[in-house]
Design a protein around this motif. Structure first.
Motif, short mmCIF file in Angstrom:
data_model
loop_
_atom_site.label_atom_id
_atom_site.label_comp_id
_atom_site.label_asym_id
_atom_site.label_seq_id
_atom_site.Cartn_x
_atom_site.Cartn_y
_atom_site.Cartn_z
N UNK A 30 0.83 -1.21 0.00
CA UNK A 30 0.00 0.00 0.00
C UNK A 30 0.86 1.25 0.00
N UNK A 31 1.89 1.28 0.85
CA UNK A 31 2.77 2.44 0.91
C UNK A 31 3.54 2.61 -0.40
N UNK A 32 3.95 1.48 -0.98
CA UNK A 32 4.72 1.53 -2.22
C UNK A 32 3.87 2.02 -3.39
N UNK A 33 2.57 1.77 -3.34
CA UNK A 33 1.68 2.21 -4.41
C UNK A 33 1.29 3.67 -4.25
N UNK A 34 0.98 4.07 -3.02
CA UNK A 34 0.51 5.43 -2.79
C UNK A 34 1.62 6.46 -2.94
N UNK A 35 2.87 6.06 -2.69
CA UNK A 35 3.98 7.00 -2.77
C UNK A 35 4.16 7.61 -4.16
N UNK A 36 4.16 6.82 -5.24
CA UNK A 36 4.27 7.44 -6.57
C UNK A 36 3.13 8.38 -6.91
N UNK A 37 1.92 8.05 -6.43
CA UNK A 37 0.78 8.95 -6.69
C UNK A 37 0.97 10.28 -5.97
N UNK A 38 1.52 10.25 -4.76
CA UNK A 38 1.82 11.49 -4.05
C UNK A 38 2.88 12.29 -4.80
N UNK A 39 3.85 11.59 -5.39
CA UNK A 39 4.89 12.27 -6.16
C UNK A 39 4.30 12.92 -7.41
N UNK A 40 3.34 12.26 -8.03
CA UNK A 40 2.67 12.85 -9.20
C UNK A 40 1.97 14.15 -8.80
N UNK A 41 1.35 14.16 -7.62
CA UNK A 41 0.71 15.38 -7.14
C UNK A 41 1.71 16.49 -6.91
N UNK A 42 2.89 16.16 -6.35
CA UNK A 42 3.92 17.16 -6.12
C UNK A 42 4.44 17.73 -7.44
N UNK A 43 4.69 16.85 -8.40
CA UNK A 43 5.18 17.29 -9.71
C UNK A 43 4.14 18.17 -10.41
N UNK A 44 2.88 17.77 -10.32
CA UNK A 44 1.81 18.56 -10.94
C UNK A 44 1.77 19.97 -10.35
N UNK A 45 1.94 20.07 -9.04
CA UNK A 45 1.96 21.39 -8.38
C UNK A 45 3.15 22.21 -8.86
N UNK A 46 4.31 21.58 -8.98
CA UNK A 46 5.50 22.29 -9.45
C UNK A 46 5.34 22.79 -10.88
N UNK A 47 4.63 22.02 -11.70
CA UNK A 47 4.44 22.42 -13.09
C UNK A 47 3.38 23.51 -13.24
N UNK A 48 2.43 23.56 -12.32
CA UNK A 48 1.37 24.57 -12.39
C UNK A 48 1.90 25.96 -12.01
N UNK A 49 2.89 26.01 -11.13
CA UNK A 49 3.39 27.30 -10.64
C UNK A 49 3.87 28.24 -11.75
N UNK A 50 4.72 27.78 -12.69
CA UNK A 50 5.13 28.69 -13.77
C UNK A 50 3.94 29.14 -14.63
N UNK A 51 2.96 28.27 -14.77
CA UNK A 51 1.76 28.61 -15.55
C UNK A 51 1.01 29.77 -14.89
N UNK A 52 0.85 29.71 -13.57
CA UNK A 52 0.20 30.80 -12.84
C UNK A 52 1.05 32.06 -12.86
N UNK A 53 2.37 31.89 -12.79
CA UNK A 53 3.27 33.04 -12.85
C UNK A 53 3.14 33.78 -14.18
N UNK A 54 2.91 33.01 -15.25
CA UNK A 54 2.76 33.65 -16.56
C UNK A 54 1.53 34.57 -16.58
N UNK A 55 0.49 34.22 -15.85
CA UNK A 55 -0.69 35.09 -15.77
C UNK A 55 -0.34 36.40 -15.05
N UNK A 56 0.45 36.30 -13.99
CA UNK A 56 0.84 37.50 -13.25
C UNK A 56 1.67 38.43 -14.13
#
Length: 219
Positions: A13-39
């Protein structure tokens, strides 16, 4: 490898959920420059957010949601600045939770593996111990298992993070600017060749280091 992965079953369970949490972190990191472009585009340079060519329907919809149709450049900067802060906090949560689950799974895996390896070593005869040498057995019990544990943790984190960043970053870059995206796509084969050359040189050296470490432990 099948024998090693057998030790991961209690931590599936821990081994499966960990990559999904990493996907969430990466998605957040990728969204930040997109929001910055709006500013930058609509808050600082003053481009029309509703322009048919240079505007953004997503940015306009967000501003309309929070401010209706009455807002200025400073409202745009503040709104998307707060959104960037919120995305950063969410990404941080995913990152910390991923590190926790990956560490729990990997360290539990390493603990079980080291326990069984110790039992096996203690069951060896004197002749078998002399054949392996004490130094080699010590290395396998300590350094080798530690390296395998670190590899399992990296498998759940970095081996997910890097491809996600590469794929997601390329998509986001192509979306924002096609020319920059083309430059990145041209650079990927060069980067791949460099990585292959470095690994081809490093892997044999790793084997040499392990043999020398065995001799150091024997002494």
């Amino acid at each position: 490898m099948k024998k090693l992965f057998r030790y991961m079953k209690p931590y599936t369970f821990l081994a499966i959920i960990s990559p999904f949490m990493m996907i969430g972190e990466v998605a957040a990191d990728l969204i930040l420059p997109y929001l910055m472009s709006f500013i930058v585009n609509y808050g600082i340079t003053g481009m029309d957010i509703n322009d048919s060519e240079k505007g953004s329907k997503i940015a306009a919809a967000i501003m309309k949601l929070f401010h209706g149709n009455d807002y200025g450049n400073m409202d745009i900067i503040i709104t998307f600045g707060i959104l960037m802060l919120a995305v950063t906090l969410v990404g941080g949560f995913f990152g910390v939770f991923c590190a926790y689950t990956a560490a729990r799974a990997a360290q539990g895996f390493g603990n079980d593996l080291r326990r069984d390896a110790f039992k096996r070593v203690m069951s060896l005869s004197i002749e078998q111990t002399d054949k392996f040498t004490t130094g080699s057995l010590v290395t396998r019990m300590t350094n080798d298992i530690s390296m395998i544990t670190e590899f399992m943790e990296m498998l759940m984190r970095m081996f997910v993070r890097s491809p996600m960043f590469l794929i997601g970053g390329t998509i986001m870059l192509v979306t924002l600017d096609l020319q920059f995206g083309a430059i990145l796509l041209c650079a990927i084969p060069v980067l791949a060749v460099i990585i292959i050359l470095v690994l081809a040189k490093a892997m044999p050296l790793y084997g040499v280091v392990q043999k020398k470490l065995d001799k150091v432990n024997s002494v």
